[in-house]
Design a protein around this motif. Structure first.
Motif, PDB file in Angstrom:
ATOM      1  N   HIS A 114      -3.752   4.077  32.386  1.00  0.00           N
ATOM      2  CA  HIS A 114      -2.466   4.233  31.690  1.00  0.00           C
ATOM      3  C   HIS A 114      -2.112   5.720  31.640  1.00  0.00           C
ATOM      4  O   HIS A 114      -0.963   6.105  31.826  1.00  0.00           O
ATOM      5  N   ASP A 129      -3.273   2.504  24.577  1.00  0.00           N
ATOM      6  CA  ASP A 129      -2.396   1.724  25.460  1.00  0.00           C
ATOM      7  C   ASP A 129      -3.139   1.240  26.714  1.00  0.00           C
ATOM      8  O   ASP A 129      -2.521   0.882  27.705  1.00  0.00           O
ATOM      9  N   HIS A 138       0.538  10.554  25.479  1.00  0.00           N
ATOM     10  CA  HIS A 138       1.966  10.198  25.483  1.00  0.00           C
ATOM     11  C   HIS A 138       2.582  10.614  24.149  1.00  0.00           C
ATOM     12  O   HIS A 138       1.925  10.562  23.109  1.00  0.00           O
ATOM     13  N   HIS A 176      -4.648   8.985  23.983  1.00  0.00           N
ATOM     14  CA  HIS A 176      -4.039   9.631  25.151  1.00  0.00           C
ATOM     15  C   HIS A 176      -2.863  10.455  24.641  1.00  0.00           C
ATOM     16  O   HIS A 176      -2.567  10.431  23.446  1.00  0.00           O
ATOM     17  N   ASP A 219       4.508   9.380  22.022  1.00  0.00           N
ATOM     18  CA  ASP A 219       4.515   8.470  20.865  1.00  0.00           C
ATOM     19  C   ASP A 219       3.134   8.344  20.221  1.00  0.00           C
ATOM     20  O   ASP A 219       2.999   7.678  19.197  1.00  0.00           O
ATOM     21  N   HIS A 220       2.109   8.966  20.800  1.00  0.00           N
ATOM     22  CA  HIS A 220       0.766   8.939  20.209  1.00  0.00           C
ATOM     23  C   HIS A 220       0.340  10.299  19.652  1.00  0.00           C
ATOM     24  O   HIS A 220      -0.589  10.357  18.847  1.00  0.00           O
TER      25      HIS A 220
END
Ligand code: ZN
Length: 203
Positions: free
Chosen positions: A128, A147, A66, A64, A68-69
Motif C-alpha cells: 500500500h 491500510d 499517507h 504509513h 490521512d494517517h
C-alpha cells in the motif's frame, strides 16, 4: 495486567496524486492507566487527545505516511511530547504532507515497543505504501494493519508508491503467518480476522 485498546473515528480528507477524498480514519490507543501509544494520527489532535486521559504517551506509531494517517502527528507530538515513529521507506510520502517536520525514530521490521506490559511488534508489509508496517500484539491477540489489510481484502494500490503484487506478498507472508483468530484492527472501517481474510484472498 493487560493493556486495553481504545478506539475512535476521526473524519477528514486524503489527498494523493492531485485528488482529494473525504475519509473516516480509525484511531487506536493501546495502554494501561499509566501509559499508552497512539497508532496513527489522522485529522484532529483533539480527537486523539480525548483518549490519552493524561496518560504518558510513549510513542506515536505510524502505520504509513499517507496524509490521512500522519497529518496531526507533529501537532500531537508537541502536545504530548512523544516521539513519532515511522518506517523510513515512507519518507517520500511523509514529505508530501510535512515539509518542515521530520519523524523522530525509524521503525525497522521486528521493532518492538512495550506499553502497559504489552509488546507491539512491527511487521514491515510494503505494498500500500513502501514503508507500510503492521503492529502485532500477541498478548492482545490482535494486529493493527493500517491500510495494508481491511475487512474484505488488501488496501488500495492504485496510486503512486503502491504495488499490488507486493501488498499481496506482504499479506500472505507476514500477516497470514499469524493465527486465524487474530483480530485485525484496520485503518478504516470495521475489524476482521486473519482467518476471514485468508478465505477472502485465497478462497
Ligand atoms: Zn493509506
Amino acid at each position: 495486567m493487560t493493556a486495553r485498546i481504545d478506539h475512535a473515528v476521526s473524519s477528514g480528507t486524503f489527498t494523493l496524486d492531485g485528488e482529494t477524498f473525504d475519509v473516516d480514519n480509525n484511531i487506536w490507543v493501546v495502554g494501561d492507566d499509566e501509559e499508552c501509544v497512539v497508532i496513527d494520527a489522522p485529522h484532529e489532535v483533539s480527537d486523539i487527545m480525548a483518549f490519552d486521559g493524561g496518560r504518558k504517551v510513549k510513542a506515536i506509531l505510524c502505520t504509513h505516511a499517507h496524509d490521512d494517517h500522519v497529518r496531526a502527528a507533529p501537532a500531537l507530538r508537541e502536545k504530548v511530547v512523544a516521539p513519532i515513529m515511522l518506517h523510513p521507506d515512507d519518507k517520500p510520502l511523509w514529505e508530501l504532507t510535512h515539509t518542515d517536520h521530520l519523524w523522530d525514530v525509524d521503525i525497522a521490521d521486528g521493532f518492538e515497543i512495550t506499553v502497559g506490559g504489552t509488546a507491539l511488534r512491527a511487521l514491515h508489509t510494503p505494498g500500500h505504501a513502501p514503508g507500510a508496517v503492521c503492529f502485532h500484539a500477541p498478548d492482545l491477540g490482535c494486529v493493527f494493519t493500517g491500510d495494508t489489510l481491511f475487512q474484505g481484502g488488501p488496501g488500495a494500490t492504485g496510486r503512486s508508491f503502491s504495488d499490488e503484487h507486493l501488498i499481496k506478498d506482504s499479506i500472505r507472508e507476514r500477516l497470514f503467518a499469524l493465527p486465524d483468530e487474530t483480530v485485525v484492527h484496520t485503518g478504516h472501517g470495521d475489524d476482521t480476522t486473519i482467518g476471514a481474510e485468508r478465505q477472502t484472498l485465497d478462497g
